[in-house]
Design a protein around this motif. Structure first.
Motif, mmCIF file in Angstrom:
data_model
loop_
_atom_site.group_PDB
_atom_site.id
_atom_site.type_symbol
_atom_site.label_atom_id
_atom_site.label_comp_id
_atom_site.label_asym_id
_atom_site.label_seq_id
_atom_site.Cartn_x
_atom_site.Cartn_y
_atom_site.Cartn_z
ATOM 1 N N PHE A 19 -56.576 -15.718 11.711
ATOM 2 C CA PHE A 19 -55.926 -14.762 10.929
ATOM 3 C C PHE A 19 -55.932 -13.406 11.269
ATOM 4 O O PHE A 19 -55.132 -12.616 11.445
ATOM 5 C CB PHE A 19 -55.768 -15.160 9.347
ATOM 6 N N LEU A 22 -55.302 -12.264 14.436
ATOM 7 C CA LEU A 22 -53.896 -12.638 15.166
ATOM 8 C C LEU A 22 -54.078 -13.625 16.325
ATOM 9 O O LEU A 22 -53.375 -13.371 17.382
ATOM 10 C CB LEU A 22 -53.032 -11.463 15.483
ATOM 11 N N HIS A 41 -46.448 -20.153 2.522
ATOM 12 C CA HIS A 41 -46.885 -18.832 2.909
ATOM 13 C C HIS A 41 -46.466 -18.269 1.342
ATOM 14 O O HIS A 41 -45.556 -18.578 0.814
ATOM 15 C CB HIS A 41 -46.424 -17.994 3.791
ATOM 16 N N GLY A 44 -42.747 -18.179 0.213
ATOM 17 C CA GLY A 44 -42.080 -18.854 1.230
ATOM 18 C C GLY A 44 -41.746 -20.239 1.096
ATOM 19 O O GLY A 44 -42.052 -20.950 0.100
ATOM 20 N N SER A 56 -44.619 -20.748 11.947
ATOM 21 C CA SER A 56 -44.663 -19.510 10.976
ATOM 22 C C SER A 56 -45.806 -18.815 11.359
ATOM 23 O O SER A 56 -45.575 -17.408 11.265
ATOM 24 C CB SER A 56 -44.698 -20.359 9.641
ATOM 25 N N TRP A 57 -46.761 -19.056 11.876
ATOM 26 C CA TRP A 57 -47.987 -18.288 12.033
ATOM 27 C C TRP A 57 -47.915 -17.584 13.513
ATOM 28 O O TRP A 57 -47.983 -16.396 13.389
ATOM 29 C CB TRP A 57 -49.395 -19.090 12.235
ATOM 30 N N ASP A 59 -44.765 -16.534 14.302
ATOM 31 C CA ASP A 59 -43.861 -15.325 13.574
ATOM 32 C C ASP A 59 -44.559 -14.437 12.798
ATOM 33 O O ASP A 59 -44.225 -13.179 13.131
ATOM 34 C CB ASP A 59 -42.858 -15.957 12.743
ATOM 35 N N ILE A 60 -45.510 -14.674 12.265
ATOM 36 C CA ILE A 60 -46.283 -13.631 11.391
ATOM 37 C C ILE A 60 -46.994 -12.717 12.295
ATOM 38 O O ILE A 60 -47.216 -11.634 12.394
ATOM 39 C CB ILE A 60 -47.223 -14.516 10.357
ATOM 40 N N PHE A 61 -47.824 -13.465 13.411
ATOM 41 C CA PHE A 61 -48.463 -12.792 14.286
ATOM 42 C C PHE A 61 -47.669 -11.659 15.119
ATOM 43 O O PHE A 61 -48.288 -10.852 15.348
ATOM 44 C CB PHE A 61 -49.417 -13.727 15.275
ATOM 45 N N SER A 63 -45.223 -9.978 14.369
ATOM 46 C CA SER A 63 -44.632 -8.751 13.502
ATOM 47 C C SER A 63 -45.650 -8.230 12.867
ATOM 48 O O SER A 63 -45.667 -7.044 12.014
ATOM 49 C CB SER A 63 -43.591 -9.517 12.514
ATOM 50 N N ALA A 64 -47.098 -8.591 13.137
ATOM 51 C CA ALA A 64 -48.164 -7.912 12.270
ATOM 52 C C ALA A 64 -49.098 -7.174 13.125
ATOM 53 O O ALA A 64 -49.356 -7.340 14.297
ATOM 54 C CB ALA A 64 -48.974 -9.114 11.502
#
Length: 141
Positions: A19, A22, A41, A44, A56-57, A59-61, A63-64
Motif C-alpha cells: 500500500f 503503491l 474501502h 465504498g 480496486s487497488w 485504481d487507487i494506485f 490515482s495516488a
C-alpha cells in the motif's frame, strides 16, 4: 510464484508495505487466490472476488501518490488457520508525519492456505469522531 507467508503478521506487513509503495505485485501476493475474498474501502461498496478486489487497488494506485502509513494494533484473534486483526491506520502524505494523517479502522482477516497465510478480508472505515478504541489481544478457543 506465490510467496509462502508463515504467519499472518508477515502478510499484514507485506500488505501495508505494498500500500505505502503503491506496489501492485506486492498487493497481488498478499491476497488469497481463492474467489471468496472481500474488500471494503472507506465509504465504498463490498467488492467480492479476486478480480474486483485487485482492480480496486489498481485504481487507487493509479490515482495516488505513495502515502505514509502507520499502524496501531487494536485487537488480534487467532486460531490454527484463521486470524483477525483490527488495526488503526494513519495515512498521510509521503514524507509527512502519519500521525497527523487520516485515521481509518480496518479489520483484516487472514487464512492459512496450502501456500501459507493470505489475506481474505480487508474492511476499512472511518471511525466516529473523537473515538479511539482501546488496544486488546485475544486468542480464539
Amino acid at each position: 510464484m506465490a510467496i509462502g507467508f508463515t504467519d499472518p503478521h508477515q502478510v499484514e506487513a507485506a500488505f501495508y508495505r505494498a500500500f505505502a509503495e503503491l506496489a501492485m505485485d506486492g498487493m497481488e501476493a498478499v491476497w488469497s487466490p481463492s474467489a471468496g475474498i472481500v474488500c471494503i474501502h472507506p465509504g465504498g461498496p463490498v467488492l467480492e472476488g479476486r478480480a474486483a478486489v485487485l482492480r480496486s487497488w489498481l485504481d487507487i494506485f493509479r490515482s495516488a501518490e505513495p502515502p505514509t502509513v502507520s499502524l496501531r494494533m487494536l485487537s488480534t484473534n487467532q486460531d490454527a488457520d484463521l486470524a483477525v486483526h483490527v488495526v488503526e491506520e494513519r495515512i498521510g502524505a509521503r514524507g509527512a508525519d502519519a500521525s497527523a494523517g487520516a485515521v481509518v479502522i480496518a479489520t483484516n482477516v487472514y487464512r492459512r492456505e496450502t501456500e501459507g497465510w493470505r489475506l481474505v478480508v480487508h474492511h476499512a472505515s472511518v471511525p466516529a469522531q473523537g473515538r479511539s478504541p482501546p488496544r486488546r489481544t485475544a486468542i480464539f478457543h
